[in-house]
Design an enzyme around this catalytic site. Structure first.
Site, PDB file in Angstrom:
ATOM      1  N   GLY A 191      45.850  60.596  18.033  1.00 34.67           N
ATOM      2  CA  GLY A 191      45.429  60.537  19.433  1.00 34.67           C
ATOM      3  C   GLY A 191      44.187  61.367  19.686  1.00 34.67           C
ATOM      4  N   LYS A 197      39.414  66.782  14.073  1.00 35.16           N
ATOM      5  CA  LYS A 197      40.494  66.889  15.068  1.00 35.16           C
ATOM      6  C   LYS A 197      39.864  67.413  16.358  1.00 35.16           C
ATOM      7  CE  LYS A 197      45.068  69.028  15.470  1.00 35.16           C
ATOM      8  NZ  LYS A 197      46.070  69.842  14.790  1.00 35.16           N
ATOM      9  N   GLY A 244      42.329  63.673  24.013  1.00 32.55           N
ATOM     10  CA  GLY A 244      41.674  63.547  22.701  1.00 32.55           C
ATOM     11  C   GLY A 244      40.989  64.828  22.242  1.00 32.55           C
ATOM     12  N   ARG A 250      39.530  68.871   9.104  1.00 33.20           N
ATOM     13  CA  ARG A 250      40.732  69.088   8.303  1.00 33.20           C
ATOM     14  C   ARG A 250      40.634  68.263   7.026  1.00 33.20           C
ATOM     15  NH1 ARG A 250      46.383  68.584  11.323  1.00 33.20           N
ATOM     16  NH2 ARG A 250      45.981  66.364  11.443  1.00 33.20           N
ATOM     17  N   ARG A 264      52.258  60.260   6.376  1.00 35.19           N
ATOM     18  CA  ARG A 264      53.428  61.075   6.743  1.00 35.19           C
ATOM     19  C   ARG A 264      54.666  60.198   6.838  1.00 35.19           C
ATOM     20  NH1 ARG A 264      50.179  63.040  11.655  1.00 35.19           N
ATOM     21  NH2 ARG A 264      48.373  62.161  10.643  1.00 35.19           N
ATOM     22  N   ASP A 310      56.489  62.864  12.283  1.00 36.77           N
ATOM     23  CA  ASP A 310      55.046  62.586  12.183  1.00 36.77           C
ATOM     24  C   ASP A 310      54.273  63.798  11.674  1.00 36.77           C
ATOM     25  OD1 ASP A 310      56.064  63.241  14.902  1.00 36.77           O
ATOM     26  OD2 ASP A 310      53.955  63.622  15.301  1.00 36.77           O
ATOM     27  N   ASN A 311      54.953  64.926  11.525  1.00 41.35           N
ATOM     28  CA  ASN A 311      54.266  66.099  10.992  1.00 41.35           C
ATOM     29  C   ASN A 311      54.743  66.453   9.584  1.00 41.35           C
ATOM     30  OD1 ASN A 311      52.739  66.372  13.303  1.00 41.35           O
ATOM     31  ND2 ASN A 311      54.182  67.762  14.289  1.00 41.35           N
TER      32      ASN A 311
END
Ligand code: AMP
Ligand code: MG
Length: 468
Positions: free
Chosen positions: A82, A102, A115, A165, A172, A241-242
């Site tokens: 996102g 990010k 965002g 990153r 994931r 999701d992490n």
């Protein structure tokens, strides 16, 4: 050399990602640049050029946002990057890494979010990713923090930043959830083959490669959690999701290190039930792996019942595998040789810590070097007796010093360092802390202040938040 992109993710099924445009950044400035990582990646672009690339102003290829889903605090949601953009996959010496920005603006998966990333969060992620890496824990890496003049509305208006990153990949558990629930069996197979080829290519020609793939991921993720437990790390938001498929720690949102030992330690303000508390990380890992296993059912066997049976058999190895790795880690922390059977004393020691809440990091230093700290817990007969008992079977320095850090990022020091920049534009404390975190296993008398835990009340009140 410079960026050497060979992006494979954008060649996958188009429903797994979206091409995006990035927000233009006026006058971007590097606040932090990780020169060590730049060297490792063999990127030696001139700085004027690099700042344009790492702010998203200059594109080397069309960036994408990856689509995924995820169980957030137990509930499945449709998600995706996102506020992140995959700039490309950089290939160096046969190694492939994702280079991702990010905080670079909205994407089709922003779901009403802006965002953006606050400078405060970018600094936190930069610091924690370096801390974990130096503690020998597989982690996402931070290449740079670019300061922007984006105004980011959170509880207050904050300054924005873009973090670069770097990860082996951003695939994931949540990616598998999205792919499995939105695709045909053939599409799921194709995607899984891609992931196996990219990360576990030794499995490519195995007959039961999907089941073995599941077990490899389980293994990597167990290693990750055991390492967190080893150093007292509380991730804080272990949503599916992490959880990276390769076992890389990432998404340093509400994370923090535990000072006083207590299995119930949690810092995240939104984690009211302690779902992601220090001592619950193992249970959640298993829960997440169950969700992961479910995504693979269609490709494990033609018969769903048979597939479930096979996956359950794999999952049933979790307890023993975890225990074995946990005991081995604890033995090392206590300086006990691998071959010695000593589960009883490990349990006894843990019980003592849970009852007395000593500073976790300093406890193991005190065991190795008695008299270093004068905390009351270390003066008690119980601790002295435990130490004596351990001395008879362990306390071997050569084993202990590789796994027991002297320095962890103490929460109050992290906050002080970040506040000093955010409020006074002074990066001195932050850079000093980064420097100290370079060699966390080294004994350095000059770093004594960094070993000081806060008063116990501090941690009881200290909270972190997801709203980053
Ligand atoms: P996280 O809690 O950072 O793992 O994020 C969970 C989901 O929310 C992911 O899909 C993120 O991309 C998304 N997200 C988090 N913060 C923002 C934001 N400020 N704008 C848009 N999406 C966001
Ligand atoms: Mg995330």
């Amino acid at each position: 050399m410079s960026f050497n992109f060979d992006t494979t993710y954008s060649k996958l099924n188009p429903k797994f990602f979206s091409y995006i445009t990035l927000k233009n950044i006026e006058n971007p400035q590097f606040l932090l640049l990780n020169n060590k990582l730049l060297n490792e990646l063999n990127i030696n672009e001139p700085e004027e050029e690099l700042i344009q690339i790492l702010s998203g102003n200059k594109l080397l290829e069309k960036p994408i946002a990856q689509r995924y889903a995820g169980h957030q605090f137990g509930y499945l949601n449709n998600l995706g990057d996102g506020r992140a953009a995959l700039l490309g996959e950089h290939v160096i010496n046969n190694k492939r890494v994702d280079i991702q920005l990010k905080g670079s603006g909205i994407t089709p998966y922003s779901r009403g979010g802006d965002g953006l990333l606050t400078l405060n969060s970018a600094l936190r992620e930069y610091l924690y990713s370096i801390a974990l890496t130096n503690l020998n824990i597989k982690s996402s890496q931070s290449l740079a923090v670019v300061q922007t003049n984006n105004q980011v509305i959170r509880e207050e208006i904050e300054q924005g930043a873009i973090l670069t990153r770097v990860m082996d990949s951003h695939i994931r558990v949540g990616t598998f959830e999205f792919v499995s629930y939105s695709s045909s069996k053939e599409e799921l197979k194709e995607f899984t083959n891609y992931v196996i080829k990219r990360h576990f290519n030794e499995l490519e020609n195995k007959k039961d490669k999907y089941l073995q793939f599941f077990e490899k991921v389980m293994n990597e993720q167990i290693d990750m959690i055991i390492n967190w437990i080893r150093v007292g790390f509380v991730h804080g938001v272990m949503n599916t999701d992490n959880m990276s498929i390769t076992g890389e720690t990432f998404d340093y949102g509400p994370c923090a290190f535990m000072n006083s030992y207590n299995l119930n330690t949690k810092f995240s303000r939104v984690d009211t039930q302690g779902r992601y508390s220090f001592g619950n990380q193992k249970n959640i890992l298993l829960w997440n792996l169950e969700r992961f296993a479910e995504t693979l059912i269609p490709i494990i066997d033609e018969e769903p019942k048979e597939a479930i049976k096979l996956l359950e058999k794999s999952l049933s190895k979790f307890e023993d595998l975890y225990e074995e790795k946990f005991n081995s880690m604890m033995k090392a922390k206590l300086g006990i040789k691998e071959e010695i059977n000593c589960e009883k004393i490990i349990k006894k020691f843990q019980n003592w810590m849970q009852k007395n809440n000593p500073d976790y990091t300093n406890t193991f230093i005190e065991l190795e070097h008695p008299g270093t700290f004068d905390d009351e817990e270390f003066q008690t007969n119980t601790f002295q007796n435990l130490r004596q008992e351990l001395k008879e079977i362990g306390l071997d320095s050569t084993i202990m010093k590789k796994v027991n850090p002297h320095i962890i990022p103490r929460n109050y020091l992290v906050e002080e360092a970040i506040d000093e920049y955010v409020n006074k534009q002074d990066l001195t404390k932050f850079n000093q802390l980064l420097e100290v975190l370079e060699n966390p296993y080294e004994i350095n008398k000059k770093h004594k202040n960094y070993q000081q835990p806060p008063k116990k009340e501090y941690d009881l009140k200290y909270t972190t938040h997801c709203n980053t």
